[in-house]
Structures are given as C-alpha cells and as structure tokens.
Motif scaffolding. Structure first.
Motif, mmCIF file in Angstrom:
data_model
loop_
_atom_site.group_PDB
_atom_site.id
_atom_site.type_symbol
_atom_site.label_atom_id
_atom_site.label_comp_id
_atom_site.label_asym_id
_atom_site.label_seq_id
_atom_site.Cartn_x
_atom_site.Cartn_y
_atom_site.Cartn_z
ATOM 1 N N ILE A 94 5.645 -10.386 -4.054
ATOM 2 C CA ILE A 94 5.463 -10.606 -5.495
ATOM 3 C C ILE A 94 4.020 -10.982 -5.800
ATOM 4 O O ILE A 94 3.409 -10.481 -6.755
ATOM 5 N N GLU A 95 3.444 -11.835 -4.967
ATOM 6 C CA GLU A 95 2.067 -12.261 -5.182
ATOM 7 C C GLU A 95 1.096 -11.091 -4.994
ATOM 8 O O GLU A 95 0.134 -10.932 -5.750
ATOM 9 N N ALA A 96 1.365 -10.238 -3.998
ATOM 10 C CA ALA A 96 0.499 -9.085 -3.748
ATOM 11 C C ALA A 96 0.572 -8.088 -4.896
ATOM 12 O O ALA A 96 -0.447 -7.502 -5.294
ATOM 13 N N VAL A 97 1.759 -7.869 -5.448
ATOM 14 C CA VAL A 97 1.919 -6.931 -6.554
ATOM 15 C C VAL A 97 1.217 -7.453 -7.813
ATOM 16 O O VAL A 97 0.659 -6.672 -8.591
ATOM 17 N N LYS A 98 1.230 -8.760 -8.021
ATOM 18 C CA LYS A 98 0.540 -9.334 -9.176
ATOM 19 C C LYS A 98 -0.960 -9.030 -9.144
ATOM 20 O O LYS A 98 -1.601 -8.927 -10.197
ATOM 21 N N VAL B 140 3.606 2.953 -15.559
ATOM 22 C CA VAL B 140 4.816 2.293 -15.062
ATOM 23 C C VAL B 140 4.368 1.167 -14.151
ATOM 24 O O VAL B 140 3.586 1.383 -13.218
ATOM 25 N N GLU B 141 4.848 -0.023 -14.400
ATOM 26 C CA GLU B 141 4.459 -1.169 -13.574
ATOM 27 C C GLU B 141 5.003 -1.031 -12.155
ATOM 28 O O GLU B 141 6.100 -0.505 -11.955
ATOM 29 N N PRO B 142 4.248 -1.525 -11.142
ATOM 30 C CA PRO B 142 4.803 -1.586 -9.791
ATOM 31 C C PRO B 142 6.058 -2.461 -9.795
ATOM 32 O O PRO B 142 6.020 -3.598 -10.274
ATOM 33 N N THR B 143 7.152 -1.923 -9.302
ATOM 34 C CA THR B 143 8.457 -2.585 -9.440
ATOM 35 C C THR B 143 9.134 -2.732 -8.090
ATOM 36 O O THR B 143 9.202 -1.775 -7.309
ATOM 37 N N ILE B 144 9.627 -3.923 -7.821
ATOM 38 C CA ILE B 144 10.414 -4.188 -6.616
ATOM 39 C C ILE B 144 11.803 -4.647 -7.036
ATOM 40 O O ILE B 144 11.942 -5.536 -7.883
ATOM 41 N N LYS C 30 19.188 -1.622 -14.648
ATOM 42 C CA LYS C 30 18.732 -2.898 -15.208
ATOM 43 C C LYS C 30 19.589 -4.085 -14.801
ATOM 44 O O LYS C 30 19.184 -5.233 -14.959
ATOM 45 N N ASP C 31 20.787 -3.811 -14.244
ATOM 46 C CA ASP C 31 21.632 -4.911 -13.759
ATOM 47 C C ASP C 31 21.239 -5.341 -12.353
ATOM 48 O O ASP C 31 21.749 -6.348 -11.855
ATOM 49 N N ALA C 32 20.335 -4.586 -11.707
ATOM 50 C CA ALA C 32 19.888 -4.950 -10.364
ATOM 51 C C ALA C 32 18.948 -6.155 -10.439
ATOM 52 O O ALA C 32 18.508 -6.560 -11.528
ATOM 53 N N GLN C 33 18.643 -6.728 -9.300
ATOM 54 C CA GLN C 33 17.782 -7.907 -9.243
ATOM 55 C C GLN C 33 16.315 -7.470 -9.185
ATOM 56 O O GLN C 33 15.785 -7.154 -8.133
ATOM 57 N N PHE C 34 15.648 -7.453 -10.339
ATOM 58 C CA PHE C 34 14.239 -7.071 -10.408
ATOM 59 C C PHE C 34 13.381 -8.269 -9.991
ATOM 60 O O PHE C 34 13.442 -9.337 -10.617
ATOM 61 N N LEU C 35 12.583 -8.093 -8.961
ATOM 62 C CA LEU C 35 11.718 -9.176 -8.490
ATOM 63 C C LEU C 35 10.374 -9.156 -9.213
ATOM 64 O O LEU C 35 9.745 -10.203 -9.378
ATOM 65 N N CYS C 36 9.936 -7.979 -9.622
ATOM 66 C CA CYS C 36 8.703 -7.848 -10.403
ATOM 67 C C CYS C 36 8.674 -6.470 -11.036
ATOM 68 O O CYS C 36 9.361 -5.546 -10.596
ATOM 69 N N GLY C 37 7.881 -6.311 -12.092
ATOM 70 C CA GLY C 37 7.727 -5.022 -12.755
ATOM 71 C C GLY C 37 8.922 -4.664 -13.619
ATOM 72 O O GLY C 37 9.572 -5.527 -14.214
ATOM 73 N N GLU D 221 0.827 -1.210 0.000
ATOM 74 C CA GLU D 221 0.000 0.000 0.000
ATOM 75 C C GLU D 221 0.864 1.263 0.000
ATOM 76 O O GLU D 221 0.602 2.207 -0.750
ATOM 77 N N ALA D 222 1.889 1.291 0.846
ATOM 78 C CA ALA D 222 2.718 2.501 0.983
ATOM 79 C C ALA D 222 3.566 2.761 -0.252
ATOM 80 O O ALA D 222 3.840 3.913 -0.598
ATOM 81 N N ALA D 223 3.999 1.702 -0.933
ATOM 82 C CA ALA D 223 4.882 1.867 -2.083
ATOM 83 C C ALA D 223 4.131 2.165 -3.374
ATOM 84 O O ALA D 223 4.646 2.904 -4.235
ATOM 85 N N PHE D 224 2.915 1.636 -3.529
ATOM 86 C CA PHE D 224 2.268 1.680 -4.842
ATOM 87 C C PHE D 224 0.922 2.392 -4.894
ATOM 88 O O PHE D 224 0.380 2.579 -5.982
ATOM 89 N N ASN D 225 0.360 2.776 -3.750
ATOM 90 C CA ASN D 225 -0.842 3.616 -3.810
ATOM 91 C C ASN D 225 -0.505 4.934 -4.496
ATOM 92 O O ASN D 225 0.521 5.552 -4.210
ATOM 93 N N TYR D 226 -1.378 5.367 -5.386
ATOM 94 C CA TYR D 226 -1.165 6.557 -6.215
ATOM 95 C C TYR D 226 0.203 6.500 -6.897
ATOM 96 O O TYR D 226 0.920 7.494 -6.995
ATOM 97 N N ALA D 227 0.561 5.323 -7.368
ATOM 98 C CA ALA D 227 1.791 5.099 -8.130
ATOM 99 C C ALA D 227 3.029 5.602 -7.384
ATOM 100 O O ALA D 227 4.005 6.028 -7.997
ATOM 101 N N GLY D 228 2.993 5.531 -6.053
ATOM 102 C CA GLY D 228 4.153 5.918 -5.256
ATOM 103 C C GLY D 228 4.533 7.376 -5.370
ATOM 104 O O GLY D 228 5.692 7.735 -5.165
#
Length: 569
Positions: free
Chosen positions: A378-382, A434-438, A416-423, A347-354
């Motif tokens: 990851i499941e919550a962001v999906k 912009v997709e929610p990205t972790i 882009k060399d970082a470890q993207f878990l989603c988005g 909620e804190a990271a992605f409400n109103y697109a952060g």
C-alpha cells in the motif's frame, strides 16, 4: 563445423536444479555484442534511466510541435504512399484533446495490391545473400538508435509510456534487431552430419515461405510490434505489416528506418487497416503462407476459423504463429525476502499500467507474511504517481484507449464488494486514467484469478502456511493461460519443488524476479495454453518458424556405372 546452442542463460543454482547445460562462449559473445550500452550519466541509484531538466524541456517542446502538426501515417504499397478516405485520428490517451497522428487506413483493393506487390518482391528478395540482409538490418539498427528521442516521443504521446519505459522499449528494439542478425548468421552456417556416408555432402538452404506473410502488431511494445514483421522478412519473406492504431506512428518510423537502410521496395508493405477487413482479405489469397500475430484469444480463434474454412484454396499449409495475454502470477513462499517481493510486485503489476502481455495479474501470499507485506504494498503504491507520462516524476500513465478504460471500469464496478486495499477509481475527464488497484479475494476460485486483466488491477489470494501444497496446485491449474510467472523463496528445495509443479503453468518462469523479467537484455519469450503457440520470439527458434528449408545433397564421385548387360528403361 559450427554447433549452435539453442538455450537460455541460467544461473548456476537453477542449472543444478533443472539439469541445464551451460551456454557456449561463442553464443554469449554474440548476445553481448547485441546489447546496447546502459546510460552512464543521468541514472538513478538502481540503474534506471531518468529524465534530466534539459530533456524535459525538449520533451515539452516536441509535444507542442506534434500537437501543432500531427504526424501523417499513410498506407504504403511498394514505395507508393496512399492517403485514403479512411482517416483515423489518434489522440493522446492522457490528453484526449491533443492529436498525435492521422493514420490513413487501407481498403480491400489496396490490401490486395500489397499482396501482389509482396509476391513480386519476394522473388528477388529471397535470393539476396544473408550478408546483404544483415548489412541492411545493422544499418537500420544504427538509424533507429540515432533517432531514439523522436521515437520515444511517439511512444509517450501515442501510447502513454513514461520516458523510462519508452527508452527501454527502443533499446529492446535495437538489441533484438542486432541479435536476430547474429542468429541468422549462425543459422546460415549450420551443417548436417551423415553417419557412414563419406562421399555425400548435404547443405541446408534457408528458403522463405511459399507465399507472403502477414504481421498483425499490438500496441504494447514497438520491439514486439516491429519484430512480428521483421523476423519473417529477415528470413527472405515479403511481409504485409498491419499495426494497430496506437502503434502505427512509431511503426511507420521503423519502416522509414529500414527503407533508408536500403530495404528493397515491396519487401515490407505498411498496411494499417481495419483488422477484420485485413484478415478477411489476406486469407482469401491463394498465396497466403502465414500470419505472425499478437492479440486476444478471440482474435486467434477467428484466424484459425478463417484459415480452416478456406484451406482448400491455398497452395501450402499456412503457418499460424501467435502470442496472447497471460494470467501471470507471483507465488510467494514464507521464506521469501519481503522487500524483494514488494518491489518486484509493484513494478510487474503497474508498470505501463499493467498492459504488457506479461504484466502481473494474480498473486499468492502466505498468511504469515501478509500483514507486513500488505502495508508495504500500500505504501509503495501511494508513491506510484499517476499522470501525464511526459512529466519526469510520473510513474504510470493512462490505459491505452476507450475500450481498455471501459473494461477496467466495469471490472472495478462488478467487484466492488471485494476488499479493495488501494485504488479502485477511474477518471476519463482528461484522459483514460485508472488508479493502481490492489484487491484481496477470499475466494480461491474467483474469476479475477483466472482471466487476463490487461490493466492496473492486482488480485491477491492469501493462503495458510500449512496449505502450501494446495495453494501451489491452485496456481498451477487455475488459469487456461500460461505465459509467465515468478517464484519467491530462499530455500533451494522449495524453489525446485515450485518450478517442477509450475512448469506447465508458465512458459517463462523466474526465480526471485518479477514475472516481466529483467528490464534490460533480450531473452526468448512466448506462452503456451491459451497464451500462444510458444514459438519463443527473441531466439533462433523463432526465425526458423519463418523458413521452409531446402536440403540439397551432393555426391562427390560420379554415379556408379550399371553392370554389363543392363538396359536403362
């Protein structure tokens, strides 16, 4: 004698840890009176309002009507509406082909005219009684509340807010207008005691500033945007209100509500314009008394430089009040509850697109929790559906404009060399999505953990459980910004230790709650370090920043006669 408690409402465990005094029953009643009722019908299990089918039809129809005839937002000086040659088109950030409004920007001549009008209006507005001002404010709150649906539509179409977020924003605006009215009522009754002098009676007159005040408003919240102008005005100042393009339509509706409520002409001048032109013009004025703004660190530094360079021309020392973005954090201890951490983080990271100033920008997680928490996040962001904010199943809309989109796109590409878990995907074919990205970062000194992001990107640093002290120290000193942060733990001694270590890293600390705070109610808010001047908007402290008090001391008895033989020069 009335004694005012300037303090926040704290839970009993936190009160014991921090040694805070309790809130007086009188102030609690005041705050309760200012809160609007939560909707009883059409609510989800967690208490969040939802959009029913009939409302969705109304939303679709309103969007069609606005596209057919966009709102025209003029510059307003006194009560004169001005439709200038500088006509700015505002499109929906989720549908770039749809026009929401045409905003007519003021030129230098019109800004200078607004300054003269404000100074003239303030001469009489500052003498209006507190009771009459409060009547206007409360009437305006009722008008805004009655016009909630139309205002929500402009928040959704012009700013990309979902219906839920837009409704909360309007609710906060109404609550803050009523609460500030109550704060001023208390302040007007404040008295001083003088020890040892029985015949002297002082009184406090809450005068306005000696000159006009400018309010430079951001896009993220109409409650914030409006109160930047309304709070100085409530204290007797005349104001030039300069909202940014994206918040201009909803700000114009708020202006009309106050005009309908009986606000005298010239007290509030609605002046959308180019920001640099506006700043250069107001700081040229001899009677410039202050600016109330929300923007970037660069914006505030620019204002400081302008004012310092022009200081010899002013008749007073201008007050510069600002709030900037934070690099807000969640610090998780191994004793924390997994489900609470996951839901609060998403909620804190992605409400109103952060894009809120207090949106979550970094997170510290112990390695013992990481594997399970990663899967839950990851499941919550999906399930966090991104799309058209006017549709009832949308959880996140677009970012606000082209500049915000390009900033996020470049951040994704440069990391882009970082470890993207989603988005990690950006798309501007229809709107600025912009997709929610972790992202997990292995480098504790990664710039992602120290600079404001202002978008749906969450970097996470995983620390070893036996390096808890080092990780806490990192969170406390990593960023030059200090707006908000949260501690997640279940052990009292751990919470106390974290709050003490992090007390300078944020000006709003939460325990087992998201760093954006509770969704309802009104609490003082502001940041220190590079996050602002920490004047705590949403409190009586903030109102006092826009007053220049006059102390009048009156003696009951006649002056003592001079001894015989003395001569008065």
């Amino acid at each position: 004698m009335l004694k005012i408690a300037f303090m926040g409402l704290v839970r009993s465990p936190l009160r014991r840890r921090m040694g805070a005094a309790g809130l007086s029953s009188e102030v609690i009643k005041t705050l309760e009176k200012g809160r609007t009722r939560e909707p009883q019908a059409d609510s989800e299990a967690d208490g969040e309002p939802r959009v029913n089918m009939n409302e969705q039809l109304l939303i679709n129809h309103a969007a069609f009507q606005m596209d057919r005839k966009p709102l025209e937002v003029p510059t307003i000086v006194g009560d004169e509406q001005m439709y200038t040659m500088d006509n700015q088109r505002l499109s929906c950030p989720h549908d770039l082909k749809q026009t929401v409004a045409q905003i007519y920007y003021a030129n230098r001549c019109q800004i200078e005219s607004a300054i003269k009008t404000a100074l003239k209006a303030q001469a009489t507005w500052s003498l209006v009684t507190v009771a009459d001002r409060l009547t206007i404010w409360r009437h305006a709150a009722d008008i805004i509340e009655a016009d909630e649906f139309r205002m929500r539509m402009y928040l959704m179409l012009a700013q990309g807010k979902t219906s839920v977020d837009a409704e909360k924003d309007i609710r906060r605006l109404v609550t803050s207008i009523r609460a500030n009215s109550d704060y001023l009522k208390h302040l007007s009754q404040l008295r001083f005691e003088i020890q040892g002098e029985g015949r002297v009676f002082p009184s406090l007159n809450l005068r306005p500033m000696d000159g006009f005040v400018a309010a430079i408003a951001p896009f993220e919240s109409v409650a914030l945007s409006a109160n930047l102008a309304l709070c100085p005005m409530l204290m007797g100042n005349a104001v030039l209100w300069n909202p940014v393009l994206e918040v201009a339509p909803i700000s114009y509706l708020v202006y009309l509500a106050f005009k309908e409520a009986g606000l005298p002409k010239g007290v509030l001048n609605f002046v959308p314009s180019n920001k640099k032109l506006f700043l250069d013009t107001i700081t040229d004025a001899v009677h410039f008394a202050g600016v109330n703004c929300h923007g970037s660190v660069q914006d505030y530094r620019y204002i400081h430089k302008l004012v310092s360079d022009k200081m010899p021309r002013y008749i007073c020392f201008p007050r510069l009040v600002a709030e900037s973005a934070g690099q807000n954090f969640h610090f998780v201890h191994s004793s924390a509850k997994m489900e609470a951490v996951c839901s609060a983080t998403v909620e804190a990271a992605f409400n109103y697109a952060g894009q809120y100033a207090n949106s979550l920008s970094r997170m510290y997680v112990p390695s013992s929790m990481w594997t399970e928490l990663r899967e839950q996040l990851i499941e919550a962001v999906k399930r966090f559906r991104v799309g058209d904010p006017t549709q009832k199943d949308t959880r996140m809309g677009p970012v606000i404009n082209r500049a915000a989109y390009e900033r996020m796109r470049k951040l994704m590409e440069s990391n882009k060399d970082a470890q993207f878990l989603c988005g990690g995907t950006c798309n501007d074919k229809i709107g600025y999505f912009v997709e929610p990205t972790i992202v997990r970062t292995m480098n504790p000194l990664d710039p992602l953990l120290s600079e404001p992001l202002a978008g749906p990107l969450l970097p996470i640093f995983v620390y070893a459980d036996d390096s808890f002290a080092e990780a806490l120290n990192l969170a406390a000193h990593q960023s030059k910004h200090a707006l908000s942060g949260s501690v997640f733990a279940t052990r009292d001694e751990v919470i106390s230790h974290c709050l003490n270590q992090l007390r300078m890293a944020a000006s709003n600390l939460y325990v087992n709650e998201r760093c954006t705070g509770s969704s309802g109610g009104l609490t003082p808010f502001g940041g220190n370090r590079l996050s602002g001047t920490n004047d705590k908007s949403g409190s009586a402290y903030f109102l006092m920043r826009w007053s220049s008090p006059l102390l009048v001391e009156e003696t009951v008895d006649s002056p003592v006669a001079a001894p015989t033989g003395w001569k008065v020069a």
